[in-house]
Enzyme design. Structure first.
Site, PDB file in Angstrom:
ATOM      1  N   CYS A 135      48.263  27.871  37.847  1.00  0.00           N
ATOM      2  CA  CYS A 135      47.269  28.218  38.869  1.00  0.00           C
ATOM      3  C   CYS A 135      45.854  27.723  38.558  1.00  0.00           C
ATOM      4  O   CYS A 135      45.088  27.462  39.477  1.00  0.00           O
ATOM      5  CB  CYS A 135      47.259  29.737  39.094  1.00  0.00           C
ATOM      6  SG  CYS A 135      48.801  30.354  39.822  1.00  0.00           S
ATOM      7  N   HIS A 269      40.640  33.186  40.958  1.00  0.00           N
ATOM      8  CA  HIS A 269      41.983  32.931  41.487  1.00  0.00           C
ATOM      9  C   HIS A 269      42.512  34.163  42.209  1.00  0.00           C
ATOM     10  O   HIS A 269      42.517  35.275  41.653  1.00  0.00           O
ATOM     11  CB  HIS A 269      42.907  32.544  40.343  1.00  0.00           C
ATOM     12  CG  HIS A 269      44.350  32.496  40.711  1.00  0.00           C
ATOM     13  ND1 HIS A 269      44.821  31.864  41.846  1.00  0.00           N
ATOM     14  CD2 HIS A 269      45.457  33.001  40.083  1.00  0.00           C
ATOM     15  CE1 HIS A 269      46.130  31.989  41.898  1.00  0.00           C
ATOM     16  NE2 HIS A 269      46.543  32.678  40.848  1.00  0.00           N
ATOM     17  N   ASN A 305      48.697  34.421  47.606  1.00  0.00           N
ATOM     18  CA  ASN A 305      48.439  33.651  46.397  1.00  0.00           C
ATOM     19  C   ASN A 305      49.045  32.259  46.543  1.00  0.00           C
ATOM     20  O   ASN A 305      50.250  32.079  46.416  1.00  0.00           O
ATOM     21  CB  ASN A 305      49.044  34.377  45.185  1.00  0.00           C
ATOM     22  CG  ASN A 305      48.913  33.597  43.883  1.00  0.00           C
ATOM     23  OD1 ASN A 305      48.490  32.450  43.866  1.00  0.00           O
ATOM     24  ND2 ASN A 305      49.295  34.228  42.787  1.00  0.00           N
TER      25      ASN A 305
END
Length: 352
Positions: A135, A269, A305
């Site tokens: 990520c 994030h 996400n």
């Protein structure tokens, strides 16, 4: 010489999948045992922990490289540059192009090569490559691009974060509700302006943490074992992130020479609302402070996400005034931060 973001762009898929759409799924634990709760309870608890109410999935005719192109076109238009003057195209992703209803990842040619081809860039000295860093991949791409610029081997770079996680999720895994699709991109240029990248921090923890996120078989015991899906040990990731991400952010800010009181926004994030708030609380606690109410913009409630795409998409939306009560002004000090598979952590301190 500084490294300044001169353009941003993002692509948010059209297909909206709400939590209620998972009500008919059959969820199992990693060991194949049944969940102790009915789906209504499972979904309610999921929402309370993650903050996710809905997520976005790609149309069947689109792939990761396609949406990377769309986000890139917007970033190029936003910056006003001639794409032929780009020195590097860096595409952060994790699973390549996985076509709808397929189980195979396609990464040859690289996604960066595909993006360059679709942008119709002829200049052979515009180098494209893919970056696999979990990520935090887009932030790591930013770190690499600014290193190229500082070294004098580049002046303009296109950095993209794009992912279609809906193509690699196990529908029998509750964690599948976390993941989504999307793309974000920026143009980073050499600049004499005082603004730009001020500092960065990056680390890989793999001695015990390498398998916290991995590719594994379905939670359903009768599913074919040779088909793999994204899997994670959520509790271990949560505990790891709360210990290590705030420390990395603190070191990054200290290296910038700026004070915590100067920090206006943290673009973190979008992994898990509860975890993100806990990270911010611990980061400010390391400075003997509590975080301001508006310091952390969030998109996870509606967008889920999307891995490498969350931070550049979030930044683009705030930059364009698309998130309520969130704005940026010239001179603002902001931070980009992420954590993910590897386990990797990174952060950038940046002046608008």
């Amino acid at each position: 010489m500084n490294c300044k973001i001169t353009g941003t762009g993002s692509y948010i898929p059209n297909v909206v999948t709400k939590n209620a759409d998972f009500d008919q799924h059959e969820f199992y634990n990693l060991d194949g045992s049944s969940f102790p709760h009915d789906n209504e309870t499972t979904i309610r608890k999921f929402k309370a922990i993650t903050g996710i109410e809905e997520r976005r999935y790609l149309d069947e005719n689109l792939n990761t490289s396609d949406i990377a192109v769309i986000a890139s076109q917007k970033a190029i238009e936003s910056s006003g540059i001639d794409p032929e003057t780009l020195d590097y195209i860096i595409v952060a992703h994790n699973y390549g192009d996985v076509r709808s209803n397929s189980i195979q990842s396609d990464t040859v040619p690289s996604l960066a090569t595909r993006v360059k081809a679709h942008l119709r860039i002829k200049n052979p000295k515009c180098v494209g490559y893919d970056l696999l860093f979990g990520c935090p991949g887009w932030i790591e791409g930013m770190i690499q691009a600014q290193a190229f610029i500082k070294a004098g081997i580049a002046k303009k770079c296109l950095i993209i974060g794009a992912e279609a996680l809906s193509r690699v999720v196990d529908k029998h895994d509750r964690d599948s509700m976390i993941f989504s699709d999307g793309a974000g991109a920026v143009i980073l240029e050499a600049s004499e302006d005082a603004s730009g990248v001020l500092s960065h921090e990056s680390a890989t923890y793999s001695f015990q943490e390498a398998e916290y996120i991995y590719f594994g078989k379905s939670n359903h015991t009768t599913a074919p074992e040779d088909i793999k899906y994204i899997k994670m040990h959520g509790r271990k990731i949560y505990e790891f992130a709360l210990v290590n991400v705030p420390k990395a952010m603190k070191e990054c800010l200290e290296n910038s020479g700026k004070s915590i009181k100067d920090l206006k926004k943290v673009f973190i994030h979008q992994a898990n609302e509860k975890m993100d708030y806990a990270i911010i609380q611990r980061f400010y606690k390391l400075h003997g402070m509590t975080p301001p109410d508006d310091v952390m913009p969030m998109t996870i409630h509606e967008l889920g996400n999307s891995s490498v795409a969350t931070v550049p998409t979030l930044f683009d939306l705030v930059r364009r005034g698309k998130i309520d009560n969130q704005k940026l002004e010239k001179g603002d000090i902001v931070m980009f931060a992420s954590v993910g598979a590897g386990m990797n952590i990174n952060a950038i301190t940046y002046q608008i």
